[in-house]
Scaffold this motif. Structure first.
Motif, PDB file in Angstrom:
ATOM      1  N   ALA A 139       0.830  -1.207   0.000  1.00 53.09           N
ATOM      2  CA  ALA A 139       0.000   0.000   0.000  1.00 53.09           C
ATOM      3  C   ALA A 139       0.864   1.256   0.000  1.00 53.09           C
ATOM      4  O   ALA A 139       0.588   2.223  -0.737  1.00 53.09           O
ATOM      5  CB  ALA A 139      -0.931  -0.004   1.206  1.00 53.09           C
ATOM      6  N   LEU A 140       1.919   1.280   0.803  1.00 53.93           N
ATOM      7  CA  LEU A 140       2.776   2.467   0.873  1.00 53.93           C
ATOM      8  C   LEU A 140       3.502   2.699  -0.449  1.00 53.93           C
ATOM      9  O   LEU A 140       3.642   3.845  -0.906  1.00 53.93           O
ATOM     10  CB  LEU A 140       3.778   2.314   2.014  1.00 53.93           C
ATOM     11  CG  LEU A 140       3.180   2.296   3.434  1.00 53.93           C
ATOM     12  CD1 LEU A 140       4.277   2.062   4.471  1.00 53.93           C
ATOM     13  CD2 LEU A 140       2.440   3.594   3.734  1.00 53.93           C
ATOM     14  N   VAL A 141       3.973   1.637  -1.060  1.00 50.34           N
ATOM     15  CA  VAL A 141       4.650   1.778  -2.357  1.00 50.34           C
ATOM     16  C   VAL A 141       3.670   2.271  -3.413  1.00 50.34           C
ATOM     17  O   VAL A 141       3.995   3.140  -4.236  1.00 50.34           O
ATOM     18  CB  VAL A 141       5.278   0.435  -2.775  1.00 50.34           C
ATOM     19  CG1 VAL A 141       5.783   0.512  -4.223  1.00 50.34           C
ATOM     20  CG2 VAL A 141       6.420   0.062  -1.837  1.00 50.34           C
ATOM     21  N   LYS A 142       2.462   1.756  -3.377  1.00 51.14           N
ATOM     22  CA  LYS A 142       1.433   2.192  -4.325  1.00 51.14           C
ATOM     23  C   LYS A 142       1.120   3.672  -4.158  1.00 51.14           C
ATOM     24  O   LYS A 142       0.955   4.400  -5.147  1.00 51.14           O
ATOM     25  CB  LYS A 142       0.172   1.355  -4.122  1.00 51.14           C
ATOM     26  CG  LYS A 142      -0.958   1.690  -5.072  1.00 51.14           C
ATOM     27  CD  LYS A 142      -2.164   0.799  -4.800  1.00 51.14           C
ATOM     28  CE  LYS A 142      -3.331   1.169  -5.726  1.00 51.14           C
ATOM     29  NZ  LYS A 142      -4.525   0.310  -5.455  1.00 51.14           N
ATOM     30  N   ILE A 143       1.062   4.127  -2.917  1.00 53.02           N
ATOM     31  CA  ILE A 143       0.821   5.548  -2.652  1.00 53.02           C
ATOM     32  C   ILE A 143       1.956   6.384  -3.239  1.00 53.02           C
ATOM     33  O   ILE A 143       1.732   7.430  -3.852  1.00 53.02           O
ATOM     34  CB  ILE A 143       0.685   5.797  -1.138  1.00 53.02           C
ATOM     35  CG1 ILE A 143      -0.626   5.193  -0.612  1.00 53.02           C
ATOM     36  CG2 ILE A 143       0.740   7.284  -0.817  1.00 53.02           C
ATOM     37  CD1 ILE A 143      -0.732   5.183   0.901  1.00 53.02           C
ATOM     38  N   GLY A 144       3.194   5.913  -3.062  1.00 49.35           N
ATOM     39  CA  GLY A 144       4.337   6.629  -3.612  1.00 49.35           C
ATOM     40  C   GLY A 144       4.310   6.686  -5.122  1.00 49.35           C
ATOM     41  O   GLY A 144       4.607   7.722  -5.730  1.00 49.35           O
ATOM     42  N   GLU A 145       3.944   5.585  -5.759  1.00 50.29           N
ATOM     43  CA  GLU A 145       3.878   5.541  -7.220  1.00 50.29           C
ATOM     44  C   GLU A 145       2.800   6.471  -7.762  1.00 50.29           C
ATOM     45  O   GLU A 145       2.909   6.966  -8.889  1.00 50.29           O
ATOM     46  CB  GLU A 145       3.602   4.113  -7.678  1.00 50.29           C
ATOM     47  CG  GLU A 145       4.774   3.162  -7.423  1.00 50.29           C
ATOM     48  CD  GLU A 145       4.427   1.709  -7.720  1.00 50.29           C
ATOM     49  OE1 GLU A 145       5.366   0.889  -7.807  1.00 50.29           O
ATOM     50  OE2 GLU A 145       3.215   1.398  -7.864  1.00 50.29           O
ATOM     51  N   ALA A 146       1.777   6.736  -6.919  1.00 48.18           N
ATOM     52  CA  ALA A 146       0.704   7.656  -7.337  1.00 48.18           C
ATOM     53  C   ALA A 146       1.100   9.118  -7.167  1.00 48.18           C
ATOM     54  O   ALA A 146       0.325  10.009  -7.537  1.00 48.18           O
ATOM     55  CB  ALA A 146      -0.569   7.369  -6.545  1.00 48.18           C
ATOM     56  N   GLY A 147       2.299   9.378  -6.609  1.00 50.90           N
ATOM     57  CA  GLY A 147       2.789  10.751  -6.542  1.00 50.90           C
ATOM     58  C   GLY A 147       2.981  11.325  -5.161  1.00 50.90           C
ATOM     59  O   GLY A 147       3.455  12.456  -5.016  1.00 50.90           O
ATOM     60  N   SER A 148       2.648  10.573  -4.131  1.00 56.61           N
ATOM     61  CA  SER A 148       2.800  11.088  -2.767  1.00 56.61           C
ATOM     62  C   SER A 148       3.999  10.408  -2.117  1.00 56.61           C
ATOM     63  O   SER A 148       3.935   9.245  -1.738  1.00 56.61           O
ATOM     64  CB  SER A 148       1.530  10.822  -1.951  1.00 56.61           C
ATOM     65  OG  SER A 148       1.678  11.312  -0.641  1.00 56.61           O
ATOM     66  N   LYS A 149       5.085  11.160  -1.970  1.00 55.58           N
ATOM     67  CA  LYS A 149       6.313  10.612  -1.400  1.00 55.58           C
ATOM     68  C   LYS A 149       6.413  10.826   0.111  1.00 55.58           C
ATOM     69  O   LYS A 149       7.410  10.440   0.722  1.00 55.58           O
ATOM     70  CB  LYS A 149       7.533  11.245  -2.079  1.00 55.58           C
ATOM     71  CG  LYS A 149       7.610  10.964  -3.570  1.00 55.58           C
ATOM     72  CD  LYS A 149       7.739   9.465  -3.862  1.00 55.58           C
ATOM     73  CE  LYS A 149       7.933   9.208  -5.355  1.00 55.58           C
ATOM     74  NZ  LYS A 149       8.039   7.757  -5.658  1.00 55.58           N
ATOM     75  N   LEU A 150       5.384  11.447   0.697  1.00 54.24           N
ATOM     76  CA  LEU A 150       5.344  11.638   2.146  1.00 54.24           C
ATOM     77  C   LEU A 150       4.029  11.076   2.671  1.00 54.24           C
ATOM     78  O   LEU A 150       2.944  11.500   2.255  1.00 54.24           O
ATOM     79  CB  LEU A 150       5.470  13.113   2.519  1.00 54.24           C
ATOM     80  CG  LEU A 150       5.377  13.437   4.021  1.00 54.24           C
ATOM     81  CD1 LEU A 150       6.475  12.727   4.797  1.00 54.24           C
ATOM     82  CD2 LEU A 150       5.458  14.953   4.246  1.00 54.24           C
TER      83      LEU A 150
END
Length: 604
Positions: A139-150
């Protein structure tokens, strides 16, 4: 407990319900029958451990009087600085929350605050059934791939070692905002803000009873202070953090956090904000629950909280956050109605599981911790069922839903004085659990079916002494005594002013008597209607109490009695229906019957 504290109150060594009556506070100045309202408030505060030198601050609990400096908490400054950098750069932030009320309100608070700062912010609430508790690496990696690095996790993350390591490897920074028990090692996050860190300084650790939403509120205060120091608000208006206190109050009460100190101030002031109905979603939630008067702590615990919880338990996990962050009245009304429907569905599922859990608990005998497990139980209601079982058995209870692969997801609830969260964490560190954690009053776990017996033996051995100590005295604790003629609406106001009541700040019991029952009868199936008269001539008409058929109280018109006044937040526990059942006979009794229970003694 001292001899003075354990001595019988009003001479009642054993009531008709089988309980001795003891004074809550061991003191020679308990107050007489002619207590003025201000004196009664003083007695209630003293009985809850307030020192005489602190009475003025405790009478009106404000943020100014109780709020700690956020900088006391480890990693708070680092977390605030990193989020402030994101605010300056308008960098996307995702708030990752748990699916219960504390998680939903924590996420909603930070989303609303960051939205007011013009930051691109979103919320991610995992699906209870598909993703389980807490952040996963995927889930965290998916969030990062969607553009949110924090990512800021709220009400979860303290045990997410692998997930946060995976996120870091993918270039996603994680800030953990939690209140659950921590292990000696902490996840490799950018910051871990948690008053229950084992390395926390004493001045911060005393706030370990904060709900996650309280910790999130402190982070919000630290963020605004950091931005203020950078001159950010020289060119724009600063958001009013205090207007988010309705969220803090709801999450704190629903998570059964102790209503002492800072928590009591948060809830007291949060109720005022909630009454103003400035949050569109909160107002829709209150409308759906048919709350037309200013809400109370009891309303949050019994009417509002369960509706938010229903989304995460048996529906869509993000419904609560969506409701509490929407600016669209129609969307708010639609979500509130859907949560109401899901709450009714949850009640039906809960009732079925509870019946089976009660039956299964018979096999636990007198074990210090009641642990029941079965296949087919809905994992979304096991926490509520554990709470019901705990209340029924008067000891910690853990309810475990076992899936077809033999993996059990469990939820536990504890009694005051027994730290279940620490015990679950110890069981995990001993290799008995796949995952587990929590806080003193509640915990969650994942366990293999073939480890259930070993887990039970471990917890029973570890907690036996604590449970025995906590269960040793089941006395009814009395705060003060009033003459029957002294009971009035002004007296009821005095009781309410010493609140809000809840965990750690028990609703008061103020005795009056002796009185004589001059008329009695049964009302419905679970109440006794009484007309009683005091020695001073004061008469109470049609008072209602929880019926106890075995006492024969309905056929004992000349029995002696005591009238016990309780604060509003405990009336439902006495069998009173939501909204209170008022008696006829004027405003005095209309007010009184919503805050009273009748306990009989002597001849019956």
């Amino acid at each position: 407990m001292s001899d003075a504290a354990s001595s019988s109150a009003l001479g009642v060594t054993r009531s008709i319900a089988g309980q001795p009556w003891h004074w809550r506070r061991a003191s020679a100045d308990m107050g007489g029958e002619n207590l003025a309202p201000d004196d009664l408030v003083t007695q209630l505060l003293l009985a809850r451990g307030v020192s005489r030198g602190d009475l003025d601050r405790q009478r009106t609990p404000t943020l100014r009087g109780f709020m700690p400096d956020p900088s006391l908490f480890r990693d708070m400054e680092a977390a605030a600085a990193r989020i402030a950098d994101a605010v300056d750069a308008k960098e996307p932030i995702t708030i990752f929350g748990d699916y219960d009320v504390d998680g939903a309100t924590s996420a909603a608070l930070l989303v609303r605050l960051l939205r007011a700062l013009d930051v691109p912010v979103g919320a991610y609430i995992p699906d209870r059934l598909m993703e389980g508790y807490g952040p996963s690496g995927a889930a965290l990696v998916k969030i990062g791939e969607a553009g949110s690095k924090l990512v800021v996790t709220v009400d979860c993350g303290a045990q997410a070692f692998d997930a946060i390591a995976e996120a870091k490897a993918a270039g996603v920074e994680v800030i953990v905002v939690d209140h659950h028990q921590c292990a000696t090692l902490l996840p490799d996050a950018l910051a871990v803000v948690n008053p229950n860190r084992l390395d926390e300084e004493p001045d911060a650790a005393i706030h370990g009873n904060l709900a996650a939403v309280g910790v999130a509120f402190l982070l919000g205060a630290a963020l605004l202070r950091t931005l203020r120091a950078r001159g950010f608000f020289e060119r724009r208006e600063e958001p009013a953090l205090i207007e988010l206190l309705d969220l803090v109050a709801l999450g704190t009460v629903a998570d059964v956090a102790r209503l002492t100190g800072f928590n009591r101030a948060l809830v007291t002031q949060g109720l005022k904000v909630m009454a103003r109905r400035g949050n569109i979603g909160m107002a829709a939630l209150m409308d759906a629950a048919r709350l037309t008067k200013p809400p109370t702590a009891s309303d949050m615990g019994f009417a509002l909280g369960p509706r938010i919880n229903a989304g995460g338990r048996v529906g869509k996990s993000d419904l609560g956050v969506r409701l509490l962050t929407t600016c669209d009245p129609q969307e708010a009304a639609d979500i509130a109605a859907e949560l109401g429907r899901l709450n009714e569905e949850r009640r039906a599922i809960e009732a079925a599981v509870l019946d089976q859990a009660i039956e299964a608990s018979a096999a636990c005998g007198n074990a210090p911790v009641a642990i029941v497990a079965s296949e087919g139980w809905h994992p979304g209601v096991i926490g509520i069922v554990a709470g019901r079982l705990k209340e029924r058995l008067h000891r910690p209870a853990i309810v475990i839903a076992v899936d077809e692969d033999g993996v059990g997801k469990g939820s536990g609830r504890s009694i005051s004085g027994v730290d279940l969260g620490a015990a679950i964490l110890a069981a995990k560190e001993s290799g008995l659990l796949v995952a587990g954690g929590g806080h003193a009053m509640a915990a969650g776990l994942t366990v293999e079916r073939d480890r259930l017996d070993a887990l039970g033996a471990f917890l029973n051995d570890r907690l036996a002494a604590d449970v025995a100590r906590a269960s040793g005295d089941k006395a009814l604790l009395i705060d003060a005594v009033l003459a029957p003629r002294g009971i009035s609406p002004l007296w009821c106001d005095a009781i309410e002013s010493a609140g809000p009541y809840g965990a750690g700040w028990p609703a008061p019991r103020v005795a009056t008597g002796p009185v004589r029952i001059v008329e009695s009868g049964i009302v419905g199936t679970d109440h006794v209607r009484l007309i009683v008269s005091g020695d001073d001539g004061a008469r109470f008409k049609r008072s209602l109490s929880q019926r106890r058929d075995r006492t024969g109280a309905g056929a004992a018109p000349r029995a002696r009695a005591q009238i016990m006044a309780r604060g509003p937040c405990e009336t439902r526990r006495l069998g009173q229906p939501p909204g209170g059942r008022t008696a006829s006979g004027g405003c005095r009794l209309g007010r009184l019957t919503r805050a009273c229970a009748i306990f009989l003694r002597g001849r019956a």
